[in-house]
Design an enzyme around this catalytic site. Structure first.
Site, short mmCIF file in Angstrom:
data_model
loop_
_atom_site.label_atom_id
_atom_site.label_comp_id
_atom_site.label_asym_id
_atom_site.label_seq_id
_atom_site.Cartn_x
_atom_site.Cartn_y
_atom_site.Cartn_z
CG ASP A 130 -8.06 -3.40 -5.26
OD1 ASP A 130 -7.69 -2.92 -4.18
OD2 ASP A 130 -8.04 -4.61 -5.51
CG HIS A 178 -9.36 -4.83 -1.64
ND1 HIS A 178 -8.06 -4.52 -1.94
CD2 HIS A 178 -9.44 -4.80 -0.28
CE1 HIS A 178 -7.39 -4.30 -0.82
NE2 HIS A 178 -8.20 -4.48 0.21
CE1 TYR A 216 -4.30 -1.30 0.28
CE2 TYR A 216 -3.42 -2.66 2.05
CZ TYR A 216 -4.42 -2.36 1.15
OH TYR A 216 -5.56 -3.13 1.12
#
Length: 489
Positions: free
Chosen positions: A276, A367, A248
């Site tokens: 996403d 996700h 991330y």
């Protein structure tokens, strides 16, 4: 930690006095820290920490964080000394009986069935629901909004039928393949999962040990509850065991850079950039449980002083950068020459763009249905690619992975026949080690998937993965859901 502070003994009463935003101390495993200056930097916000101010925060801390993180994050001056935990108060949530994920007691008193009784992946999920703490179950199982995307991911596989070929010698089935150049025994991998400690005290380390024994790959999350170094040490398949790092991007570019370089130094085999979830989806199961707890603690002052209720997911995601673009790829390339995978492709158009940017792989994923509800099922996106951009599948320079909704060996075989290199599974691996099963449970689940994949490859008439092609499938029902508008490719 200074030598002087190692010998400083602080009383529980002294710690209790530092219970405000102006002076906030917490104790973790008998060590006292002044985190006043860190409150506004905490990814989950100051409110989460203030609930533990002046108290023993060990259970709350250990439930989510790697043990060494606190001393890696705080300056040495934050350590004040040691305290006898017996003299400290615990946070109200623990005292009021809200289950903490590290507690030994179960949601039910019944013992889990023996592993020999577990016949499919869903069996683990059913047992986990009975034995996981409520907050753990809510965090793991939650999808966005009404959870249509979560359900559709599984339903898409049911819409695809097999067209088996007969009279083929299927006496020997070979499920081996390569993921980014690394040999694996099965075309499945452990998807990045946050806070695996919720399921087992050793969390991602348990998954790494099982993956090594079974010869499969693992993707470790930025928000792993165990450090990347401890996960790498837990490998049982030697230094060649493939562990990749899911990234991330942080709002602070310097933190992102440090995170990447730390993973590279630890020896990961590739970086998988998640794209996403620029913002966190509304996961109501997670938020509703947190809201109910807060109401009980704060005498119906919902959210506390007018603050919005945040579940575990939003608390953890508060530092994720929302401003990613295609230039992020070149930024990461400057930091490492490890293989780079883009995780979260949801349209054929973006798959083509990823290919033009010469990434090493893409993960077709929404996700796990946890970001945007009613986003199309990953298998449908794979069908889009198969139909409108088949050159991406033929070009072996960019591998295609897929995750979300996979619960059977038939699902894996269908995805491979449509062009996927391998299939990721997330929630099932968490459930497999819950309920006290640990590594043995995870290995049993892998064994079940191995048997189902081998069996269904034989039934469809394929002896190796390269023989799995679209002509072995009837995709007409799923094709009805294909978009009628595709941008110019």
């Amino acid at each position: 930690m200074t030598e002087k502070n190692k010998t400083v003994q602080i009383s529980g009463a002294d710690v209790a006095q530092h219970n405000s935003k102006d002076s906030c101390w917490i104790a973790v495993r008998g060590k006292v820290y002044d985190i006043t200056d860190f409150l506004d930097e905490h990814p989950g916000g100051a409110r989460v920490i203030l609930k533990c101010a002046g108290r023993d925060a060990t259970e709350d801390y250990d439930a989510i964080h790697p043990p060494e993180l606190i001393e890696e994050t705080l300056p040495a001056s934050a350590f004040k000394g040691t305290v006898d935990p017996a003299t400290l108060d615990r946070p109200a949530s623990t005292k009021k009986g809200v289950k903490n994920v590290q507690e030994d007691d179960k949601r039910d008193s019944d013992s889990p069935p023996p592993l020999s009784a577990m016949l499919n992946v869903r069996d683990f999920e059913k047992v986990a629901e009975r034995h996981l703490a409520e907050n753990a179950w809510a965090y793991y199982t939650a999808g966005a909004d009404d959870e249509y995307s979560k359900a559709e991911a599984e339903l898409a596989y049911r819409k695809v039928l097999f067209r088996p070929r007969i009279l083929r010698d299927v006496g020997k089935i070979d499920t081996r393949t390569q993921i980014l150049g690394h040999d694996v025994s099965l075309p499945i991998y452990i998807s990045a999962v946050g806070i695996a400690k919720f399921a087992h005290p050793q969390g991602e380390c348990t998954l790494a040990a099982a993956a090594g024994h079974e010869g499969i790959a693992q993707l470790c999350a930025t928000r792993s509850s165990m450090s990347i170094e401890s996960i790498m040490k837990a490998r049982t398949g030697g230094p060649q065991q493939p562990i990749f790092f899911q990234l991330y991007m942080h709002k602070d570019e310097k933190i992102s850079e440090a995170t990447i370089l730390k993973a590279v130094k630890a020896g990961v085999k590739g970086i998988w950039l998640t794209v996403d979830s620029p913002v966190t989806g509304k996961r109501e199961r997670d938020e509703r449980l947190k809201a109910n707890v807060d109401v009980g603690e704060q005498n119906n002052s919902i959210g506390g002083k007018g603050q919005p209720v945040q579940g575990v997911a939003k608390t953890l995601a508060s530092t994720v950068a929302p401003y990613l673009d295609w230039n992020t790829i070149s930024y990461i390339r400057k930091l490492t020459d490890l293989p780079l995978v883009i995780k979260g492709i949801q349209s054929v158009e973006d798959a083509v763009l990823a290919h033009k940017h010469k990434v090493d792989g893409i993960v077709i994923s929404n996700h796990g249905g946890r970001s945007q509800d009613t986003a199309q099922a990953p298998l449908l996106t794979l069908l889009e690619i198969n139909k409108y951009a088949p050159h991406l599948i033929k070009d072996k320079k960019m591998q295609i992975f897929i995750d979300g909704g996979v619960r059977r060996g038939t699902d894996v075989v269908k995805a491979l026949a449509l062009g996927a290199t391998a299939v990721g599974m997330g929630r099932p691996f968490l459930y497999s080690m819950a309920s006290g099963y640990g590594e043995a449970g995870t290995r049993r689940m892998i064994e079940i998937m191995r048997e189902e994949i081998e069996q269904n490859m034989a039934l469809v008439g394929a002896t190796k993965i390269s023989e799995l092609r679209r002509e072995l499938l009837n995709t007409s029902r799923l094709e009805r859901d294909l978009s009628t508008f595709i941008a110019k490719l």
